[in-house]
Scaffold this active site. Structure first.
Site, PDB file in Angstrom:
ATOM      1  CG  ASP A   5      -1.970   1.002   1.274  1.00 55.36           C
ATOM      2  OD1 ASP A   5      -2.387   1.478   0.210  1.00 55.36           O
ATOM      3  OD2 ASP A   5      -2.384   1.385   2.384  1.00 55.36           O
ATOM      4  CG  ASP A  26      -7.596  -6.982   9.260  1.00 60.27           C
ATOM      5  OD1 ASP A  26      -6.618  -6.771   8.514  1.00 60.27           O
ATOM      6  OD2 ASP A  26      -7.746  -6.402  10.354  1.00 60.27           O
ATOM      7  NE  ARG A  62      -7.004 -10.969  10.333  1.00 60.10           N
ATOM      8  CZ  ARG A  62      -6.080 -10.069   9.985  1.00 60.10           C
ATOM      9  NH1 ARG A  62      -5.565 -10.085   8.783  1.00 60.10           N
ATOM     10  NH2 ARG A  62      -5.690  -9.160  10.843  1.00 60.10           N
TER      11      ARG A  62
HETATM   12  P1  IMP Z   1       1.727  -0.283   3.866  1.00 59.38           P
HETATM   13  O1  IMP Z   1       2.714  -0.390   4.960  1.00 59.38           O
HETATM   14  O2  IMP Z   1       0.974   1.017   3.853  1.00 59.38           O
HETATM   15  O3  IMP Z   1       2.257  -0.656   2.496  1.00 59.38           O
HETATM   16  O4  IMP Z   1       0.549  -1.260   4.195  1.00 59.38           O
HETATM   17  C1  IMP Z   1       0.724  -2.545   4.291  1.00 59.38           C
HETATM   18  C2  IMP Z   1      -0.233  -3.169   5.266  1.00 59.38           C
HETATM   19  O5  IMP Z   1      -1.417  -2.384   5.547  1.00 59.38           O
HETATM   20  C3  IMP Z   1      -0.706  -4.431   4.626  1.00 59.38           C
HETATM   21  O6  IMP Z   1       0.159  -5.490   4.900  1.00 59.38           O
HETATM   22  C4  IMP Z   1      -2.073  -4.600   5.234  1.00 59.38           C
HETATM   23  O7  IMP Z   1      -1.958  -5.290   6.464  1.00 59.38           O
HETATM   24  C5  IMP Z   1      -2.565  -3.204   5.488  1.00 59.38           C
HETATM   25  N1  IMP Z   1      -3.441  -2.761   4.382  1.00 59.38           N
HETATM   26  C6  IMP Z   1      -3.175  -1.840   3.451  1.00 59.38           C
HETATM   27  N2  IMP Z   1      -4.194  -1.683   2.598  1.00 59.38           N
HETATM   28  C7  IMP Z   1      -5.143  -2.554   3.000  1.00 59.38           C
HETATM   29  C8  IMP Z   1      -6.460  -2.886   2.510  1.00 59.38           C
HETATM   30  O8  IMP Z   1      -6.972  -2.353   1.504  1.00 59.38           O
HETATM   31  N3  IMP Z   1      -7.124  -3.841   3.198  1.00 59.38           N
HETATM   32  C9  IMP Z   1      -6.620  -4.461   4.302  1.00 59.38           C
HETATM   33  N4  IMP Z   1      -5.398  -4.194   4.786  1.00 59.38           N
HETATM   34  C10 IMP Z   1      -4.672  -3.242   4.143  1.00 59.38           C
END
Ligand code: IMP
Ligand code: MG
Length: 183
Positions: A107, A163, A169
């Site tokens: 993300d 989730d 989940r």
């Molecule tokens: P980042 O660190 O922002 O790249 O986000 C990574 C983590 O955020 C992922 O491993 C997910 O656990 C959570 N995450 C990000 N986007 C989503 C989503 O659309 N649905 C559920 N979990 C998300």
């Protein structure tokens, strides 16, 4: 056996069973080719990647070993804010191993950036990342996965391990929350 209850009506299917299965099989083939003479250590990032890694290992034809770690970012529901920390670490050292981190979704890039830093410091032979989903338009840190199952739009998704505040989940497919996805 009774069928699983239909998910709530604010959930809209984004990736169905067949597409998910095809995507995971394709990733398995690609990984098997790239690691043809290797035996990578797969590291599942809990909890989100738990179902993905369970299917992915069965689509990989080279011998693998599996370990898990659990990370948390502060903030709970639909927004991960800045800080990432390891809640539960690996069982075993990864020094000298070919490591493949298995993530549910990329993300903002904070989690993968953090994990690459922490794991690289342990001197693996190689370190790559496989993410089932990639929300590229949300990236804050410049980081990419080496293997991506599906690029998805900037929508919050649940199911297949992902989730919202620990719910959903168990859904066997990927759903977006809120308005239906534009096609
Ligand atoms: P980042 O660190 O922002 O790249 O986000 C990574 C983590 O955020 C992922 O491993 C997910 O656990 C959570 N995450 C990000 N986007 C989503 C989503 O659309 N649905 C559920 N979990 C998300
Ligand atoms: Mg995650």
């Amino acid at each position: 056996m009774s069928r699983q209850r239909a998910p709530k009506s604010n959930l809209h299917r984004l990736i169905g069973r067949d597409a998910l299965a095809r995507g995971v099989r394709a990733l398995g083939r690609e990984i098997s080719q790239d690691y043809a003479d290797r035996s990578p250590r797969l590291i599942g990032v809990l909890k989100g990647a738990w179902i993905f890694i369970a299917d992915l290992v069965r689509a990989i034809e080279v011998p693998v070993t599996v370990d898990f770690l659990s990370v948390a970012s502060y903030g709970y529901a639909t927004n991960s804010c800045g800080e990432v920390r390891i809640v539960q670490d690996l069982d075993a050292p990864i020094k000298g191993l070919d490591v493949l981190v298995i993530e549910d979704i990329l993300d903002t890039g904070r989690t993968v950036t953090f994990l690459k830093e922490v794991l690289n410091a342990r001197r693996p032979r190689s370190l790559r990342v496989a993410a089932l989903l990639d929300k590229a338009s949300r990236r804050i840190l410049r980081v990419e996965a080496d293997y991506v199952g599906f690029k998805i739009p900037n929508r919050f998704v649940v199911g297949y391990g992902l989730d919202c505040a620990e719910r959903y989940r168990q859904l066997p497919e990927i759903f977006v929350m809120g308005n239906p996805p534009s096609r």
